[in-house]
Design a protein around this motif. Structure first.
Motif, PDB file in Angstrom:
ATOM      1  N   CYS A  82       0.815  -1.226   0.000  1.00 13.72           N
ATOM      2  CA  CYS A  82       0.000   0.000   0.000  1.00 13.72           C
ATOM      3  C   CYS A  82       0.846   1.271   0.000  1.00 13.72           C
ATOM      4  CB  CYS A  82      -0.974   0.007   1.176  1.00 13.72           C
ATOM      5  SG  CYS A  82      -2.167  -1.344   1.134  1.00 13.72           S
ATOM      6  N   PRO A  83       1.844   1.364   0.883  1.00 12.41           N
ATOM      7  CA  PRO A  83       2.679   2.572   0.847  1.00 12.41           C
ATOM      8  C   PRO A  83       3.360   2.783  -0.502  1.00 12.41           C
ATOM      9  CG  PRO A  83       3.046   1.382   2.887  1.00 12.41           C
ATOM     10  CD  PRO A  83       2.219   0.483   2.002  1.00 12.41           C
ATOM     11  N   MET A  84       3.843   1.705  -1.106  1.00  8.23           N
ATOM     12  CA  MET A  84       4.508   1.833  -2.406  1.00  8.23           C
ATOM     13  C   MET A  84       3.525   2.245  -3.491  1.00  8.23           C
ATOM     14  SD  MET A  84       7.357  -1.234  -2.625  1.00  8.23           S
ATOM     15  CE  MET A  84       6.128  -2.541  -2.560  1.00  8.23           C
ATOM     16  N   ASP A  85       2.353   1.614  -3.493  1.00  4.43           N
ATOM     17  CA  ASP A  85       1.341   1.935  -4.506  1.00  4.43           C
ATOM     18  C   ASP A  85       0.890   3.385  -4.396  1.00  4.43           C
ATOM     19  OD1 ASP A  85       1.461  -0.666  -5.363  1.00  4.43           O
ATOM     20  OD2 ASP A  85      -0.447  -1.272  -4.456  1.00  4.43           O
ATOM     21  N   VAL A  86       0.565   3.795  -3.174  1.00  6.94           N
ATOM     22  CA  VAL A  86       0.039   5.146  -2.974  1.00  6.94           C
ATOM     23  C   VAL A  86       1.122   6.189  -3.226  1.00  6.94           C
ATOM     24  CG1 VAL A  86      -1.017   6.728  -1.317  1.00  6.94           C
ATOM     25  CG2 VAL A  86      -1.753   4.346  -1.397  1.00  6.94           C
ATOM     26  N   GLN A  87       2.353   5.864  -2.870  1.00  5.05           N
ATOM     27  CA  GLN A  87       3.446   6.796  -3.151  1.00  5.05           C
ATOM     28  C   GLN A  87       3.610   6.994  -4.657  1.00  5.05           C
ATOM     29  OE1 GLN A  87       7.689   5.646  -2.495  1.00  5.05           O
ATOM     30  NE2 GLN A  87       7.728   7.436  -1.158  1.00  5.05           N
ATOM     31  N   SER A  88       3.591   5.908  -5.406  1.00  2.00           N
ATOM     32  CA  SER A  88       3.693   6.007  -6.864  1.00  2.00           C
ATOM     33  C   SER A  88       2.516   6.789  -7.433  1.00  2.00           C
ATOM     34  CB  SER A  88       3.731   4.607  -7.480  1.00  2.00           C
ATOM     35  OG  SER A  88       3.724   4.668  -8.897  1.00  2.00           O
ATOM     36  N   LEU A  89       1.326   6.501  -6.926  1.00  2.00           N
ATOM     37  CA  LEU A  89       0.126   7.186  -7.383  1.00  2.00           C
ATOM     38  C   LEU A  89       0.216   8.687  -7.147  1.00  2.00           C
ATOM     39  CD1 LEU A  89      -2.855   7.404  -8.247  1.00  2.00           C
ATOM     40  CD2 LEU A  89      -3.480   6.792  -5.903  1.00  2.00           C
ATOM     41  N   MET A  90       0.560   9.074  -5.936  1.00  2.00           N
ATOM     42  CA  MET A  90       0.551  10.493  -5.599  1.00  2.00           C
ATOM     43  C   MET A  90       1.748  11.246  -6.185  1.00  2.00           C
ATOM     44  SD  MET A  90      -2.307  10.832  -4.312  1.00  2.00           S
ATOM     45  CE  MET A  90      -2.179  12.593  -3.927  1.00  2.00           C
ATOM     46  N   ARG A  91       2.856  10.564  -6.389  1.00  2.00           N
ATOM     47  CA  ARG A  91       3.974  11.217  -7.083  1.00  2.00           C
ATOM     48  C   ARG A  91       3.601  11.466  -8.541  1.00  2.00           C
ATOM     49  NH1 ARG A  91       9.653   8.388  -4.979  1.00  2.00           N
ATOM     50  NH2 ARG A  91       9.695   9.424  -2.933  1.00  2.00           N
ATOM     51  N   GLY A  92       2.944  10.486  -9.142  1.00  2.00           N
ATOM     52  CA  GLY A  92       2.477  10.675 -10.516  1.00  2.00           C
ATOM     53  C   GLY A  92       1.444  11.774 -10.601  1.00  2.00           C
ATOM     54  N   PHE A  93       0.537  11.796  -9.628  1.00  2.00           N
ATOM     55  CA  PHE A  93      -0.475  12.844  -9.599  1.00  2.00           C
ATOM     56  C   PHE A  93       0.174  14.210  -9.382  1.00  2.00           C
ATOM     57  CE2 PHE A  93      -3.571  15.502  -7.267  1.00  2.00           C
ATOM     58  CZ  PHE A  93      -4.549  15.585  -8.238  1.00  2.00           C
ATOM     59  N   GLY A  94       1.221  14.260  -8.545  1.00  2.00           N
ATOM     60  CA  GLY A  94       1.940  15.512  -8.320  1.00  2.00           C
ATOM     61  C   GLY A  94       2.570  16.038  -9.600  1.00  2.00           C
ATOM     62  N   GLU A 122      -9.137   8.980  12.447  1.00  2.00           N
ATOM     63  CA  GLU A 122      -7.892   9.674  12.782  1.00  2.00           C
ATOM     64  C   GLU A 122      -6.674   8.981  12.177  1.00  2.00           C
ATOM     65  OE1 GLU A 122     -11.086  10.561  15.549  1.00  2.00           O
ATOM     66  OE2 GLU A 122     -10.177   8.640  14.956  1.00  2.00           O
ATOM     67  N   VAL A 123      -6.655   7.646  12.254  1.00  2.00           N
ATOM     68  CA  VAL A 123      -5.529   6.885  11.703  1.00  2.00           C
ATOM     69  C   VAL A 123      -5.440   7.058  10.185  1.00  2.00           C
ATOM     70  CG1 VAL A 123      -4.643   4.556  11.292  1.00  2.00           C
ATOM     71  CG2 VAL A 123      -5.483   5.179  13.556  1.00  2.00           C
ATOM     72  N   VAL A 124      -6.573   6.926   9.513  1.00  2.00           N
ATOM     73  CA  VAL A 124      -6.586   7.082   8.058  1.00  2.00           C
ATOM     74  C   VAL A 124      -6.181   8.501   7.659  1.00  2.00           C
ATOM     75  CG1 VAL A 124      -8.052   7.115   6.011  1.00  2.00           C
ATOM     76  CG2 VAL A 124      -8.269   5.258   7.639  1.00  2.00           C
ATOM     77  N   GLY A 125      -6.671   9.478   8.415  1.00  2.00           N
ATOM     78  CA  GLY A 125      -6.332  10.871   8.110  1.00  2.00           C
ATOM     79  C   GLY A 125      -4.851  11.149   8.229  1.00  2.00           C
ATOM     80  N   ALA A 126      -4.227  10.620   9.281  1.00  2.00           N
ATOM     81  CA  ALA A 126      -2.787  10.837   9.481  1.00  2.00           C
ATOM     82  C   ALA A 126      -1.982  10.112   8.408  1.00  2.00           C
ATOM     83  CB  ALA A 126      -2.386  10.350  10.867  1.00  2.00           C
ATOM     84  N   TRP A 127      -2.420   8.915   8.031  1.00  2.00           N
ATOM     85  CA  TRP A 127      -1.682   8.118   7.037  1.00  2.00           C
ATOM     86  C   TRP A 127      -1.741   8.766   5.666  1.00  2.00           C
ATOM     87  CZ3 TRP A 127      -2.395   5.060   2.622  1.00  2.00           C
ATOM     88  CH2 TRP A 127      -1.412   4.094   2.370  1.00  2.00           C
ATOM     89  N   THR A 128      -2.909   9.184   5.234  1.00  2.00           N
ATOM     90  CA  THR A 128      -3.040   9.781   3.898  1.00  2.00           C
ATOM     91  C   THR A 128      -2.340  11.139   3.824  1.00  2.00           C
ATOM     92  OG1 THR A 128      -5.211  10.658   4.510  1.00  2.00           O
ATOM     93  CG2 THR A 128      -5.171   8.584   3.306  1.00  2.00           C
ATOM     94  N   ALA A 129      -2.297  11.864   4.944  1.00  2.00           N
ATOM     95  CA  ALA A 129      -1.647  13.179   4.957  1.00  2.00           C
ATOM     96  C   ALA A 129      -0.165  13.072   4.625  1.00  2.00           C
ATOM     97  CB  ALA A 129      -1.831  13.845   6.312  1.00  2.00           C
ATOM     98  N   ALA A 130       0.422  11.920   4.914  1.00  2.00           N
ATOM     99  CA  ALA A 130       1.845  11.721   4.630  1.00  2.00           C
ATOM    100  C   ALA A 130       2.129  11.689   3.128  1.00  2.00           C
ATOM    101  CB  ALA A 130       2.322  10.428   5.275  1.00  2.00           C
ATOM    102  N   PHE A 131       1.094  11.477   2.328  1.00  2.00           N
ATOM    103  CA  PHE A 131       1.269  11.404   0.877  1.00  2.00           C
ATOM    104  C   PHE A 131       0.810  12.673   0.165  1.00  2.00           C
ATOM    105  CE2 PHE A 131       0.850   7.078   2.433  1.00  2.00           C
ATOM    106  CZ  PHE A 131       1.943   6.450   1.851  1.00  2.00           C
ATOM    107  N   LEU A 136      -7.630  12.010  -0.205  1.00  2.00           N
ATOM    108  CA  LEU A 136      -8.718  11.905   0.767  1.00  2.00           C
ATOM    109  C   LEU A 136      -8.805  10.477   1.287  1.00  2.00           C
ATOM    110  CD1 LEU A 136     -11.303  13.020   2.159  1.00  2.00           C
ATOM    111  CD2 LEU A 136     -12.554  12.371   0.079  1.00  2.00           C
ATOM    112  N   GLY A 137      -8.712  10.319   2.618  1.00  2.00           N
ATOM    113  CA  GLY A 137      -8.805   9.008   3.231  1.00  2.00           C
ATOM    114  C   GLY A 137     -10.195   8.765   3.793  1.00  2.00           C
ATOM    115  N   LEU A 138     -10.747   7.583   3.525  1.00  2.00           N
ATOM    116  CA  LEU A 138     -12.100   7.262   3.985  1.00  2.00           C
ATOM    117  C   LEU A 138     -12.132   5.919   4.706  1.00  2.00           C
ATOM    118  CD1 LEU A 138     -14.176   8.271   0.813  1.00  2.00           C
ATOM    119  CD2 LEU A 138     -13.777   9.647   2.877  1.00  2.00           C
ATOM    120  N   THR A 139     -13.005   5.830   5.718  1.00  2.00           N
ATOM    121  CA  THR A 139     -13.239   4.602   6.453  1.00  2.00           C
ATOM    122  C   THR A 139     -14.722   4.529   6.794  1.00  2.00           C
ATOM    123  OG1 THR A 139     -12.526   3.254   8.342  1.00  2.00           O
ATOM    124  CG2 THR A 139     -12.664   5.641   8.697  1.00  2.00           C
TER     125      THR A 139
END
Length: 205
Positions: A82-94, A122-131, A136-139
């Motif tokens: 997940c961290p690798m996928d989301v990092q690639s996604l958000m770097r590409g989006f950036g 709270e956990v999802v919000g903190a995790w997604t903010a790092a990217f 937007l993080g949802l649960t």
């Protein structure tokens, strides 16, 4: 046939042949290339859901109508994928934000947890903010998450309990959805960010 008659026929046929060739050439030049169809066009992917954001505020699928959307299902306790996928996604989006700022404003990247038992707002919000601030993080409740995952054909299964906690098996797909909520393509998050940028530029107009 005498030479005079043959010459006459050739003189008549030649202009007709040239005219035909010219006509076909002009027709070929005037043909416009057909637009490529989205890879996921017509697929039964996507649908209504009701989840909550980092502040516990209700967020529904219909709230994004009129906007392009990127949807990824994962979980914050994921050790690597997940961290690798989301990092690639958000770097590409950036990169896409810099090269196509106007189009990027119409896109909403969304991360939906498949592990609501541990992934509180709270956990999802903190995790997604790092990217980045745009993710937007949802649960939600297990029932809400199950409904959202089913709508997007997202697979997941809870692994065995261990001393370090459990892991989740899950699909790793980032869906690009159009402003009407229809599936368009799967973003190449397994490649370099440039590939994600290129795929976004290809479809988001």
């Amino acid at each position: 046939m005498n030479a005079h008659a043959m010459t006459y026929r050739l003189r008549c046929i030649a202009p007709l042949a040239l005219a035909l060739v010219a006509s076909l050439s002009l027709s070929a030049c005037q043909q416009q290339p057909t637009a490529e169809s989205p890879p996921l066009e017509g697929a039964a992917i996507g649908g209504p859901f009701s989840l909550v954001d980092k502040d516990g505020k209700t967020v529904t699928w219909d709230q994004f109508k009129g906007r392009w959307r990127i949807v990824y299902f994962g979980y914050t306790f994921c050790p690597d994928a997940c961290p690798m996928d989301v990092q690639s996604l958000m770097r590409g989006f950036g990169r896409f934000e810099k090269s196509h700022p106007g189009q990027a404003e119409t896109v909403q990247p969304i991360f939906i947890t498949i592990d609501p038992a541990r992934d509180t707002p709270e956990v999802v919000g903190a995790w997604t903010a790092a990217f980045g601030p745009r993710l937007l993080g949802l649960t939600g409740t297990q029932e809400q998450v199950d409904k959202a995952a089913k709508a997007f054909a997202a697979y997941y299964r809870k692994g065995e309990e261990t001393a370090g906690g459990y892991l989740m098996d899950h699909s790793r797909i980032a869906y690009l959805m159009d402003p009407d909520g229809n599936p368009v393509a799967m973003l190449p998050i397994d490649q370099k960010p440039e590939a994600v940028e290129a795929e976004l530029a290809k479809w988001v107009k």
